[in-house]
Scaffold this motif. Structure first.
Motif, PDB file in Angstrom:
ATOM      1  N   GLU A  77       0.836  -1.211   0.000  1.00 33.71           N
ATOM      2  CA  GLU A  77       0.000   0.000   0.000  1.00 33.71           C
ATOM      3  C   GLU A  77       0.871   1.262   0.000  1.00 33.71           C
ATOM      4  O   GLU A  77       0.630   2.196  -0.764  1.00 33.71           O
ATOM      5  N   VAL A  78       1.879   1.294   0.879  1.00 32.62           N
ATOM      6  CA  VAL A  78       2.742   2.476   0.972  1.00 32.62           C
ATOM      7  C   VAL A  78       3.481   2.680  -0.351  1.00 32.62           C
ATOM      8  O   VAL A  78       3.563   3.794  -0.882  1.00 32.62           O
ATOM      9  N   LEU A  81       0.834   3.743  -3.174  1.00 36.19           N
ATOM     10  CA  LEU A  81       0.339   5.111  -2.975  1.00 36.19           C
ATOM     11  C   LEU A  81       1.439   6.121  -3.270  1.00 36.19           C
ATOM     12  O   LEU A  81       1.194   7.182  -3.846  1.00 36.19           O
ATOM     13  N   SER A  82       2.679   5.784  -2.893  1.00 36.80           N
ATOM     14  CA  SER A  82       3.795   6.699  -3.146  1.00 36.80           C
ATOM     15  C   SER A  82       4.053   6.856  -4.638  1.00 36.80           C
ATOM     16  O   SER A  82       4.299   7.964  -5.127  1.00 36.80           O
ATOM     17  N   GLN A  85       1.268   9.031  -6.066  1.00 41.42           N
ATOM     18  CA  GLN A  85       1.418  10.444  -5.731  1.00 41.42           C
ATOM     19  C   GLN A  85       2.560  11.082  -6.513  1.00 41.42           C
ATOM     20  O   GLN A  85       2.472  12.213  -6.965  1.00 41.42           O
ATOM     21  N   HIS A  91       0.787  15.161  -3.010  1.00 42.39           N
ATOM     22  CA  HIS A  91       0.763  14.322  -1.817  1.00 42.39           C
ATOM     23  C   HIS A  91      -0.654  13.886  -1.490  1.00 42.39           C
ATOM     24  O   HIS A  91      -0.866  13.090  -0.584  1.00 42.39           O
ATOM     25  N   ASP A  92      -1.642  14.442  -2.208  1.00 43.68           N
ATOM     26  CA  ASP A  92      -3.047  14.238  -1.837  1.00 43.68           C
ATOM     27  C   ASP A  92      -3.856  13.768  -3.038  1.00 43.68           C
ATOM     28  O   ASP A  92      -4.199  14.560  -3.919  1.00 43.68           O
ATOM     29  N   CYS A 113      -0.525   0.511   7.271  1.00 41.58           N
ATOM     30  CA  CYS A 113      -1.138   0.823   5.977  1.00 41.58           C
ATOM     31  C   CYS A 113      -2.548   1.377   6.130  1.00 41.58           C
ATOM     32  O   CYS A 113      -3.020   2.106   5.258  1.00 41.58           O
ATOM     33  N   ALA A 116      -1.683   4.790   6.237  1.00 37.51           N
ATOM     34  CA  ALA A 116      -1.231   5.256   4.921  1.00 37.51           C
ATOM     35  C   ALA A 116      -2.415   5.507   3.988  1.00 37.51           C
ATOM     36  O   ALA A 116      -2.417   6.473   3.222  1.00 37.51           O
ATOM     37  N   VAL A 117      -3.423   4.649   4.078  1.00 35.45           N
ATOM     38  CA  VAL A 117      -4.613   4.840   3.240  1.00 35.45           C
ATOM     39  C   VAL A 117      -5.336   6.113   3.653  1.00 35.45           C
ATOM     40  O   VAL A 117      -5.746   6.921   2.817  1.00 35.45           O
ATOM     41  N   TRP A 119      -4.102   8.819   5.087  1.00 37.98           N
ATOM     42  CA  TRP A 119      -3.371  10.054   4.738  1.00 37.98           C
ATOM     43  C   TRP A 119      -3.248  10.251   3.235  1.00 37.98           C
ATOM     44  O   TRP A 119      -2.870  11.321   2.792  1.00 37.98           O
ATOM     45  N   SER A 120      -3.536   9.223   2.450  1.00 39.51           N
ATOM     46  CA  SER A 120      -3.235   9.289   1.016  1.00 39.51           C
ATOM     47  C   SER A 120      -4.173  10.183   0.220  1.00 39.51           C
ATOM     48  O   SER A 120      -3.834  10.637  -0.861  1.00 39.51           O
TER      49      SER A 120
END
Ligand SMILES: [Zn+2]
Length: 195
Positions: A77-78, A81-82, A85, A91-92, A113, A116-117, A119-120
């Motif tokens: 996931e991290v 998502l990275s 982004q 970042h959003d 995660c 992480a989800v 904040w993503s």
């Protein structure tokens, strides 16, 4: 000092689909990556993909890279998502003017995660299952999840869809356990091994 999380060569070299229409097909794609990742010894049996929810446009696909990248936070996931982004230059993923973004993962998130989800900026999460299968079959520690973690996501505007291709995802965890691959929990002396 630069911290780098890279995709495995086999995935970098791949021509990925530009769009995947149905939720099931999105999950099928992710589960296939999860299997290939451990079969190629390029990480654990976890993968994810970020899509534009409405159109099915594939923004990023990624896999678990903890051991190859020497990075305990490089869960699927991290990582994914990275990449998403970075590709979109934000970042959003839920920023002003952005289409709704969905992350599809081959199991429920771990404690890290889940954060992480949140904040993503993604607005929906699709998972193959959420019971204790991963911990039971593979021995991975998924951490202290809040009892109502799905409710916590929903409260923050993140819709959760569970049990998409459950059996197919579990089959990968059984294959992983049977392979004797390393389970890379923190504090390795205390790591459980499966089977
Ligand atoms: Zn995780």
């Amino acid at each position: 000092m630069v911290v780098e999380i890279s995709l495995p060569d086999w995935l970098s070299a791949e021509t990925l689909p530009t769009h995947i229409e149905s939720i099931e097909d999105r999950m099928r794609f992710v589960i296939a990556l999860s299997r290939r990742n451990f079969e190629n010894a390029t990480g654990g049996p976890f993968a994810a993909a970020v899509f534009e929810e409405a159109t099915g446009k594939l923004v990023a696909a990624g896999v678990n890279r903890v051991m190859p990248c020497h990075c305990s936070s490089a869960h699927a996931e991290v990582t994914t998502l990275s990449f998403a982004q970075k590709r979109l230059g934000t970042h959003d993923l839920g920023g002003t003017g952005m289409p709704a973004h969905q992350i599809v993962v081959n199991w429920r998130p771990c404690t890290m995660c889940m954060g992480a989800v949140i904040w993503s900026g993604a607005t929906s999460l699709v998972i193959a299952g959420s019971d204790d299968s991963v911990e039971r079959i593979t021995g991975f520690d998924e951490g202290p999840m809040p009892h109502d973690w799905q409710g916590e996501l929903e409260k923050r505007g993140i819709r959760v869809t569970d049990n998409v291709l459950y059996d197919e995802a579990v089959a990968v965890f059984h294959a992983f356990a049977a392979s004797g691959a390393v389970v890379y929990n923190g504090r390795g002396g205390g790591a459980k091994t499966s089977g």
